[in-house]
Design a protein around this motif. Sequence first.
Motif, PDB file in Angstrom:
ATOM      1  N   TRP A  31     -12.588  -5.434  13.288  1.00 45.98           N
ATOM      2  CA  TRP A  31     -12.355  -4.562  12.134  1.00 45.98           C
ATOM      3  C   TRP A  31     -12.371  -3.094  12.520  1.00 45.98           C
ATOM      4  O   TRP A  31     -11.517  -2.314  12.083  1.00 45.98           O
TER       5      TRP A  31
ATOM      6  N   ASN B  45      -9.395  -0.629  11.777  1.00 45.71           N
ATOM      7  CA  ASN B  45      -9.677   0.420  10.801  1.00 45.71           C
ATOM      8  C   ASN B  45      -9.477   1.812  11.406  1.00 45.71           C
ATOM      9  O   ASN B  45      -8.930   2.711  10.754  1.00 45.71           O
TER      10      ASN B  45
ATOM     11  N   VAL C   5      -5.671   2.742  11.425  1.00 45.72           N
ATOM     12  CA  VAL C   5      -5.060   3.138  10.148  1.00 45.72           C
ATOM     13  C   VAL C   5      -5.700   4.406   9.593  1.00 45.72           C
ATOM     14  O   VAL C   5      -5.056   5.181   8.875  1.00 45.72           O
TER      15      VAL C   5
ATOM     16  N   TYR D 199      -0.188   0.632   8.658  1.00 46.70           N
ATOM     17  CA  TYR D 199      -0.549  -0.192   7.501  1.00 46.70           C
ATOM     18  C   TYR D 199      -1.325  -1.406   7.974  1.00 46.70           C
ATOM     19  O   TYR D 199      -0.947  -2.046   8.953  1.00 46.70           O
ATOM     20  N   LEU D 200      -2.389  -1.730   7.256  1.00 48.16           N
ATOM     21  CA  LEU D 200      -3.279  -2.797   7.670  1.00 48.16           C
ATOM     22  C   LEU D 200      -2.804  -4.138   7.103  1.00 48.16           C
ATOM     23  O   LEU D 200      -2.674  -4.299   5.888  1.00 48.16           O
ATOM     24  N   LEU D 201      -2.531  -5.094   7.979  1.00 44.87           N
ATOM     25  CA  LEU D 201      -2.098  -6.426   7.563  1.00 44.87           C
ATOM     26  C   LEU D 201      -3.178  -7.431   7.961  1.00 44.87           C
ATOM     27  O   LEU D 201      -3.653  -7.402   9.096  1.00 44.87           O
ATOM     28  N   THR D 202      -3.546  -8.321   7.050  1.00 43.37           N
ATOM     29  CA  THR D 202      -4.566  -9.317   7.379  1.00 43.37           C
ATOM     30  C   THR D 202      -3.943 -10.709   7.374  1.00 43.37           C
ATOM     31  O   THR D 202      -3.174 -11.051   6.482  1.00 43.37           O
TER      32      THR D 202
ATOM     33  N   LYS E 196     -12.301  -1.169  -0.571  1.00 43.95           N
ATOM     34  CA  LYS E 196     -11.178  -1.923  -0.024  1.00 43.95           C
ATOM     35  C   LYS E 196     -10.356  -2.531  -1.156  1.00 43.95           C
ATOM     36  O   LYS E 196     -10.903  -3.184  -2.043  1.00 43.95           O
TER      37      LYS E 196
ATOM     38  N   ARG F 186      -9.449   1.986   1.506  1.00 36.14           N
ATOM     39  CA  ARG F 186      -8.633   1.268   2.482  1.00 36.14           C
ATOM     40  C   ARG F 186      -7.757   0.246   1.761  1.00 36.14           C
ATOM     41  O   ARG F 186      -8.277  -0.578   1.002  1.00 36.14           O
ATOM     42  N   VAL F 187      -6.448   0.302   1.995  1.00 32.06           N
ATOM     43  CA  VAL F 187      -5.510  -0.653   1.391  1.00 32.06           C
ATOM     44  C   VAL F 187      -5.141  -1.710   2.423  1.00 32.06           C
ATOM     45  O   VAL F 187      -4.677  -1.381   3.516  1.00 32.06           O
ATOM     46  N   LEU F 188      -5.370  -2.972   2.095  1.00 30.20           N
ATOM     47  CA  LEU F 188      -5.045  -4.081   2.994  1.00 30.20           C
ATOM     48  C   LEU F 188      -3.886  -4.875   2.396  1.00 30.20           C
ATOM     49  O   LEU F 188      -3.861  -5.118   1.188  1.00 30.20           O
TER      50      LEU F 188
END
Lengths: 348, 348
Positions: A267, A271, A274, A281-284, B42, B71-73
């Motif tokens: 993480w 983190n 970004v 852009y954060l992709l999970t 988040k 934070r945008v996921l």
Amino acid sequence: MSQESFTEGDLRNTGMALKHERTWDYELDRIVEAVEERNAEKVGLQFPEGLKRRAPRVADDLRDLLPDGTRVLISGQPCYGACDLDTYMMRRTDVFVHFGHSPMKESDKILYVPLFSNVEVEPIMEESLAELSDPDDDPDVGLVTTAQHMNKFDEMREWLEARGYTVHTRRGDDRLTHEGQVLGCNYASADIDAEQVLYVGGGKFHPLGLAMEHPDKNVVIADPVNNVVTIADTEKFLKQRYGAVHRAMDAEEWGVVFCTKIGQGRWEVANDIVENNENAYLLTMDEVTPDRLTQFGFDAYVNTGCPRITTDDGPQFKQPMLTPGEYEIAVGEKPLDELSFDTFHGTW
Amino acid sequence: MSQESFTEGDLRNTGMALKHERTWDYELDRIVEAVEERNAEKVGLQFPEGLKRRAPRVADDLRDLLPDGTRVLISGQPCYGACDLDTYMMRRTDVFVHFGHSPMKESDKILYVPLFSNVEVEPIMEESLAELSDPDDDPDVGLVTTAQHMNKFDEMREWLEARGYTVHTRRGDDRLTHEGQVLGCNYASADIDAEQVLYVGGGKFHPLGLAMEHPDKNVVIADPVNNVVTIADTEKFLKQRYGAVHRAMDAEEWGVVFCTKIGQGRWEVANDIVENNENAYLLTMDEVTPDRLTQFGFDAYVNTGCPRITTDDGPQFKQPMLTPGEYEIAVGEKPLDELSFDTFHGTW
């Protein structure tokens, strides 16, 4: 060790492939014991990809031994390592068995069955001597192997020592269970004071990672499964990595993948990226596949999950897919000559 | 409704494709409000496959509106319906937004943003009259649509009533949010007393399922997105299903898939099969794909998860993949003429 058992595992010149499954020990008694102790109603079995085809027969054998009405579930989730536990199954079964990997972290919730290989290692080690220095010139040699061959580790060490080598081994860090063990993402056990490392084990997946992580060492591969001795050659790998980094240098928008698998989450790394790049852009996701990224349309991706997805599957992705270290190079935070292999430390 | 707004959504004869994304309402204000109320750090966003490409721009717009440091996921998990929540993201974000589907079940943990289409439905309904009975002969017509067009449902009904039809609608069961709504796996809203059903909505995915589930009804498709009126024809579908059932009749060993997605689990159905067939093995997974089944080597599979994976993706699987009802036919528990569409009821 008798001559007979030696011959059994020595497949050189036989024209036969090794049939691991005939002799691997699934430790069914230990599973049955756990089921009885816990009065378990549901038993979950998770196999690595290469052993999934054995799952129905292991389930058969188990069902014969278990009380009637015990339900055996087989995980259909992809599984590539101890980092890759089926946590859904773990939470919803009374006994959860993970086959084929050594524990990344001990837990009462998980019964690890390591599945040690029965293949003999001495014949191929004998051949590997041609690639190692003469012990009179340089006696220092590192020794590493994988979980599958860990049962023979002492034998490997003694064999080398009997031939005059000074064998250097380490346990590595807490992601690793055993002295001398390597993972696809962790080669801390090769941080030893020797210019050559002997890897005894199947395939090139692990020694190539080792050679990427330790480019100054000569990595000799003694593969008792495929009966070949080779030197780990990282040239093709490195070209691909440099190619991906260069292609990513023009990227305007980045997708930063945070992997949700229990043993693959970084993480802080994701983190930080970004937080410092407004075009990131954060992709999970759990499985990181080309299909899952296609729709988003970013110019390049950073994978903070399994490093081997990035390096080994990299060419399958349409856009450049980088490790966190490679990302720093691509965006100009680090010089190109600091390109190094991405390793993974800690558990979860 | 003004002539102007009517023209805006009427794309017939314009040669243009509908640009949904320009006008769809992502309800950012509602999301911002939830973030502020909960002091969220988040925010998780989940989009269906077709809208994932819009995710970066929605994230941009949101980040402009949200406090610094939020934070945008974005979920990279596949998503095909409200049954398909990213539960990992749901548990690990303070505000979890699911776009594009109506709630399968209300929950404080989920902010559903429905994304209603702005396309006009009356022009294509006008054309569909050619396929409906004359109201003087048979005034009874069922009316169904999807979540995307639900905002126009009253307008559709009134339009038909003004032309002399008696419009029959139902809410269906508790898997459905709205009166007249259909899902890919649930057509309970078409259990009405009429021999014809008008489906107003995009694509053939839903009306084909409807026609399979209600083979006695004439299903007219008025598709305002692609501007076509057609009759749902299930012949190709049915041939594939009969083919799969026949091929599975010789199967010795069965893989029984239990889907672990929150809205797709039918444990009783899966458990009953393995309880009564000693040659059936229980497999658990979230995504049901050909790749994940290949290794196990069963002769045939039963999918107790999403029925549409079975019927629509069926031909992609190497071995026959059946619905639970089709399985009963293949193993001789039911006659062949009881083949019917697999539907899904209840929530989770």
